[in-house]
Design an enzyme around this catalytic site. Structure first.
Site, PDB file in Angstrom:
ATOM      1  N   ARG A 236       1.052  -1.224  -0.072  1.00 36.63           N
ATOM      2  CA  ARG A 236      -0.070  -0.107  -0.051  1.00 36.63           C
ATOM      3  C   ARG A 236       1.022   1.055   0.027  1.00 36.63           C
ATOM      4  O   ARG A 236       1.830   1.380   0.659  1.00 36.63           O
ATOM      5  CB  ARG A 236      -0.821   0.214   1.123  1.00 36.63           C
ATOM      6  N   GLU A 265      -2.921   8.193  -4.343  1.00 36.04           N
ATOM      7  CA  GLU A 265      -3.052   7.179  -5.748  1.00 36.04           C
ATOM      8  C   GLU A 265      -4.102   7.681  -6.298  1.00 36.04           C
ATOM      9  O   GLU A 265      -5.352   7.590  -5.450  1.00 36.04           O
ATOM     10  CB  GLU A 265      -3.153   5.823  -5.055  1.00 36.04           C
ATOM     11  N   HIS A 284      -0.822   0.482  -9.901  1.00 39.21           N
ATOM     12  CA  HIS A 284      -1.647  -0.393  -8.709  1.00 39.21           C
ATOM     13  C   HIS A 284      -2.262  -1.766  -9.389  1.00 39.21           C
ATOM     14  O   HIS A 284      -3.408  -1.879  -9.608  1.00 39.21           O
ATOM     15  CB  HIS A 284      -2.824   0.227  -8.037  1.00 39.21           C
TER      16      HIS A 284
END
Ligand code: DGY
Length: 325
Positions: A236, A265, A284
């Site tokens: 993460r 993000e 991602h």
């Protein structure tokens, strides 16, 4: 039985849910719903099939009294307040195992790409910069025989260690829990976090995002790493302090980075991180293979249906709520 899906995910999820006779609503847009639109979309639903973009906490759940299960289309669940769900008798389910190898493949791809400047040199050719074979150009770091430090020796950390064995790497790891089976089966060594930082040629992050791991990598940690080292993060984004990483890369405190996740993000196109050649940054996508995303979708749908049908869901984080009256 009403079920709300907060994004379009592989078709098998909708097929599975609809074949149970459920009334399923799917968020139709490409971008995830805003918090307000999320509430409108899931109102009246007993099951929510969520993604990591949906923040689901006590204040959201208080407005959704019909919800019995939140099934996340992810193994990570930092977007969900599990305690708040448990207090309200709501099951929280996730999609582990099915994405382990796909994610580890990608972490290793980032490691290789950052070490051997794959993405950087491709972009250099595309900009017309490559004029001839270069004895001193694009020199990278060797992967074979290097020391890999794995932060978080869970399923994906173990899968990463297995890949490293094929490159004759020495693998060390830090984790609050010892993984004795990994130690005996793979020969990995448990070390203190600071020791891992100073000994590793590559540091790969495989820890969940928790209050303890938020900002785990910042200025102090980068100073302890080797100047030739490379940071890989497929866990993460907020586990790494992005500004500190940019500084560490610019000042040469560390050599490179391979990042599938960032904070923020999505990372804006004009972010300083993206102007650093030795940082490979991806959107991602570590679990994004066709087969794996379909397996995640099926598992997420099975989790919802099991809870709503009163059977045991395959992957529930708080099974204690299932036994309550
Ligand atoms: C996860 O599952 O947590 C990933 O980040 C998305 O696949």
């Amino acid at each position: 039985m009403r079920i709300a899906m907060t994004r379009k995910i592989p078709a098998v999820a909708l097929e599975t849910l609809e074949s149970s006779g459920a009334d399923v609503v799917v968020w139709p847009e490409q971008l995830p719903p805003s918090p307000e639109r999320l509430l409108e979309h899931v109102e009246g639903a007993e099951g929510i099939l969520s993604t990591l973009n949906d923040k689901i906490d006590g204040s959201v759940l208080d407005k959704l009294p019909s919800v019995k299960v939140v099934s996340n289309f992810a193994v990570g669940y930092d977007n969900i307040d599990v305690d708040a769900c448990t207090q309200r008798g709501i099951a929280v389910c996730i999609t582990p195992d099915v994405l382990t190898d796909t994610t580890a493949d990608f972490a290793f791809a980032l490691l290789m790409s950052a070490a051997r400047r794959v993405s950087e040199s491709h972009q250099s050719i595309a900009r017309g910069e490559w004029k001839t074979w270069e004895p001193l150009g694009y020199l990278g770091q060797d992967v074979y025989g290097a020391t890999l430090g794995i932060v978080g020796m869970g399923r994906i950390g173990v899968a990463m260690a297995k890949r490293a064995a094929g490159f004759n790497m020495t693998v060390i790891y830090s984790d609050m829990y010892r993984n004795e089976s990994a130690e005996s089966e793979l020969g990995v060594e448990h070390v203190e976090f600071d020791d891992l930082l100073s000994r590793s040629d590559f540091v790969s992050v495989h820890t969940p995002l928790t209050p303890e791991t938020r900002g785990l990598f910042s200025t102090e940690q980068f100073k302890k790493m080797k100047p030739s080292s490379i940071l890989i993060n497929t866990a993460r984004g907020p586990v790494v302090d992005t500004d500190a990483l940019v500084e560490a890369l610019k000042s040469g405190e560390i050599w490179g980075a391979g990042l599938d996740v960032t904070d923020p993000e999505p990372i804006p196109a004009d972010h300083p991180l993206l102007s650093i050649d030795r940082a490979v940054v991806c959107p991602h996508i570590a679990s994004a293979s066709e087969v794996t995303r379909s397996r995640m979708a099926k598992l997420a749908a099975d989790n919802v249906l099991a809870v709503l049908n009163g059977t045991t869901p395959p992957r529930c984080l708080n099974p204690e709520v299932l036994t309550r009256d």
